[in-house]
Design a protein around this motif. Structure first.
Motif, mmCIF file in Angstrom:
data_model
loop_
_atom_site.group_PDB
_atom_site.id
_atom_site.type_symbol
_atom_site.label_atom_id
_atom_site.label_comp_id
_atom_site.label_asym_id
_atom_site.label_seq_id
_atom_site.Cartn_x
_atom_site.Cartn_y
_atom_site.Cartn_z
ATOM 1 N N GLN A 116 41.790 2.923 -3.792
ATOM 2 C CA GLN A 116 43.071 3.577 -3.549
ATOM 3 C C GLN A 116 43.394 4.635 -4.604
ATOM 4 O OE1 GLN A 116 45.088 -0.468 -3.055
ATOM 5 N NE2 GLN A 116 46.241 0.738 -1.571
ATOM 6 N N LYS A 123 42.622 7.963 -5.889
ATOM 7 C CA LYS A 123 41.931 9.176 -5.451
ATOM 8 C C LYS A 123 41.166 9.830 -6.591
ATOM 9 C CE LYS A 123 42.684 13.622 -3.131
ATOM 10 N NZ LYS A 123 43.702 14.548 -2.548
ATOM 11 N N HIS A 124 41.752 9.844 -7.793
ATOM 12 C CA HIS A 124 41.075 10.498 -8.916
ATOM 13 C C HIS A 124 39.793 9.774 -9.298
ATOM 14 C CE1 HIS A 124 43.192 7.330 -11.124
ATOM 15 N NE2 HIS A 124 42.462 7.607 -12.190
#
Length: 420
Positions: A239, A241-242
């Motif tokens: 979860q 994103k980075h």
């Protein structure tokens, strides 16, 4: 805020971990010596010889996630100890592999060795970021990883002396030997691999014992003390994103670095570039890897003044420009442009890694596993570049690593941002 005693303990732990990174670099770069040696000993094709790199980097794809689960259950310190011991077992397996003269057994030994290195990567990199002062994760990891580059610089020099010292005979020359002379020759070839890897196994066991005896901070305590965790309610590492974008950055970086390093000798041999023979080109290749070591020491200092993501984007952009210049100019200028890429590669792995695991909190171990799985780019992207080299030309194939660096520019400017 960590107390003075805690900070001192963290610094002591970071010093201990430098040995880990040195050994990872040393072991990995010995592959560059094994490839030509095993190719001659077993009379392999280039594709067969490159199975050495595929087995090594393939271990990252297969074992990184299991390694992260191991660390979640048993902790970072046990991960480091386990990594050293598994790598030692892999080194010991080189003894029967050399005696049996079976190439598949060499590949199996190499996979076990790489599994240990994978566990060291998955445990060592996040451990350093957790031990670092808040905001100094990238510069600290870059400094510690400079010792990884020291290992990659020393390994080829020692390997060329101990592993490549024995002259390899052609199949025709071996066939001309009588039974006694052939047995002596084969024993010499086996020993040239056996002795160095037995010594390496002994060093790895000593390091495992040393780490076991040294008191290191627990990761849970470090996370609490340094306030690295982010209480965002997420239930899965995917979860973040980075983190996902950072894993793709590692895939691109390792793929570009290995692809360029693998083809540099061939490029320098081109008449329109430098026309060097392989032996002369190999000496220049040391500058590519040595530049990474120098760049990491410098980069560690620079990133204490400049935001790591900005410096990452700058270095990646410089590599895009260097490749463009090499493809445009040709000649010796192309050679020097491509060699200079090593310097700008220097800070990429530790910086991408530290930015990608930033604020993962309890998911740090799992995130490390995801990122280390992406190191498989070192097995895949060079093959892609090789395909283009066969079809559009060697110099034009460098568009592949150039595109990898373009993505890293994006990650440094935007993709690294933590989204709550």
């Amino acid at each position: 805020m960590p107390s003075h005693t805690q900070a001192s303990g963290h610094n002591h732990a970071l010093v201990v971990l430098t040995s880990l990174f040195f050994m990872m670099g040393f072991i990995t770069c010995l592959n560059d010596i094994l490839v030509p040696h095993l190719k001659e000993v077993f009379t392999l094709s280039y594709v067969q010889a490159m199975l050495v790199q595929f087995c090594f980097f393939g271990a990252y794809a297969i074992m990184s996630i299991p390694a992260s689960k191991f660390i979640i259950k048993l902790g970072y310190k046990n991960g480091v100890i386990g990594g050293f011991l598994i790598a030692a077992v892999g080194c010991l397996l080189f003894y029967p592999a050399a005696s049996s003269k079976l190439y598949p057994l060499f590949l199996f030994a190499l996979f076990i060795l790489a599994t240990g290195v994978t566990l060291l990567q998955v445990s060592g990199n996040p451990y350093v970021t957790l031990l670092s002062k808040p905001g100094k994760e990238s510069s600290t990891l870059t400094l510690v990883q400079a010792f990884n580059s020291l290992g990659t610089t020393i390994a080829p020099l020692l390997g060329s002396v101990f592993i490549l010292a024995a002259v390899v005979k052609t199949p025709a020359e071996q066939a001309a030997l009588d039974a006694s002379a052939l047995a002596t020759y084969q024993a010499e070839q086996a020993a040239s691999v056996q002795m160095p890897y037995l010594a390496l196994a002994a060093v790895l066991v000593v390091l495992a014992v040393a780490v076991a005896l040294i008191r290191l901070p627990k990761a849970e305590q470090v996370q609490t003390d340094s306030s690295h965790s982010l209480n965002d309610g997420k239930t899965s590492v995917w979860q973040y994103k980075h983190l996902v974008l950072g894993a793709l950055g590692i895939f691109c970086y390792v793929g570009a670095e290995v692809g360029i390093g693998s083809l540099l000798v061939n490029v320098m041999g081109l008449p329109e570039v430098a026309g060097l023979n392989h032996q002369s080109a190999a000496r220049y290749l040391a500058m590519y890897w040595g530049g990474a070591m120098v760049g990491r020491f410098i980069g560690s200092a620079v990133m204490s003044k400049i935001a790591p993501n900005v410096y990452l984007a700058f270095n990646a952009l410089m590599n895009v420009l260097l490749i463009a210049l090499a493809m445009t100019l040709g000649g010796h200028a192309a050679m020097w442009c491509l060699l200079a890429i090593g310097f700008f590669n220097s800070i990429m792995f530790p910086t991408i890694f530290s930015l990608a695991v930033n604020k993962l909190g309890r998911f740090t171990s799992a995130g490390s596993g995801v990122i280390c799985t992406a190191i498989v780019g070192g097995a895949i992207m060079p093959v892609v570049q090789g395909f283009f080299a066969d079809h559009i030309g060697l110099m034009l194939s460098f568009i592949v690593p150039a595109l990898c660096y373009v993505y890293i520019v994006y990650f440094g400017l935007k993709g690294h941002k933590v989204q709550v």
